[in-house]
Design an enzyme around this catalytic site. Sequence first.
Site, PDB file in Angstrom:
ATOM      1  N   SER A  84     -54.984   1.733  42.542  1.00  0.00           N
ATOM      2  CA  SER A  84     -54.180   2.707  43.278  1.00  0.00           C
ATOM      3  C   SER A  84     -55.075   3.571  44.174  1.00  0.00           C
ATOM      4  O   SER A  84     -55.800   3.044  45.006  1.00  0.00           O
ATOM      5  CB  SER A  84     -53.356   3.540  42.295  1.00  0.00           C
ATOM      6  OG  SER A  84     -52.268   4.156  42.932  1.00  0.00           O
ATOM      7  N   ASP A  99     -48.296  -1.079  41.887  1.00  0.00           N
ATOM      8  CA  ASP A  99     -49.408  -0.248  41.410  1.00  0.00           C
ATOM      9  C   ASP A  99     -50.073  -0.815  40.148  1.00  0.00           C
ATOM     10  O   ASP A  99     -49.421  -1.006  39.120  1.00  0.00           O
ATOM     11  CB  ASP A  99     -48.859   1.147  41.113  1.00  0.00           C
ATOM     12  CG  ASP A  99     -49.936   2.187  40.888  1.00  0.00           C
ATOM     13  OD1 ASP A  99     -51.014   1.839  40.385  1.00  0.00           O
ATOM     14  OD2 ASP A  99     -49.687   3.360  41.219  1.00  0.00           O
TER      15      ASP A  99
END
Length: 258
Positions: A42, A154
């Site tokens: 991320s 993610d």
Amino acid sequence: MSGDLKVGLALGSGLARGLAHIGVLQVLQETGIKIDYIAGTSMGSVIAALYACELKLKMINRLAQRISRRTWMDFTFPRLGLMAGEKLEELLYMLTRRRSFSDLALPLAVVAVDLISGEKVVIKEGSIARAVRASCAIPGIFSPVAIEEKLLVDGGLLQRVPASVVREMGADLVIAVDVGVNVGDYKIEHIFDVFSRSIDIMSREIHQAQSQDADLLITPGVDDIGPFDFHRAEEAISRGEAAARHLLPLITKSMKEG
């Protein structure tokens, strides 16, 4: 400084809190600690990618403090996410100069999760910008990214801090940076905070079992910084720097013993 010892750096997820990674990198660079492998999840993948693409840390620092949200936020009809993510990818293409993983001198890995198989995906080839966009695709906020037969989101869902990834890349000493050790005591004020806090809670127990993958763990004190508090970039960077300096004697000792 490290001699034949191969050092790997794992940068974890955390949105605005992940800007603390910049401060950590500044300290390591100032001290002359050479990074041989780098991986990110991320926001950690954003900082790792920019560093691997040889952007100066001063430039990354300046971008973090001055870039407008309008540069990377593109709201869309919420079919798969509140934001399309296309603006973010365009920005990443520009900053990485459209490089592929094979163009890098510093080996980079980016962690995402495939919604179809439910498995972690470690990306080491293809477009860096697209891989990072996938790693940043927080479910519900950013639309998933299709790469080959996968639908990626993610990586923090399954591996918030990719310590095991840099170990597998060949690192002898793994330094991990976790900006989400605690769920955080920031105020929940909008839907973005709800999504982010939910992922933090889900990933916390998984990460506890994975924390042993790192030899050294840097934990900047950024619990009070909300996921979208990008206006507090300077604070986050400063706290990352402080945390790295605090652990520096142990890092130096570990490298000498290694």
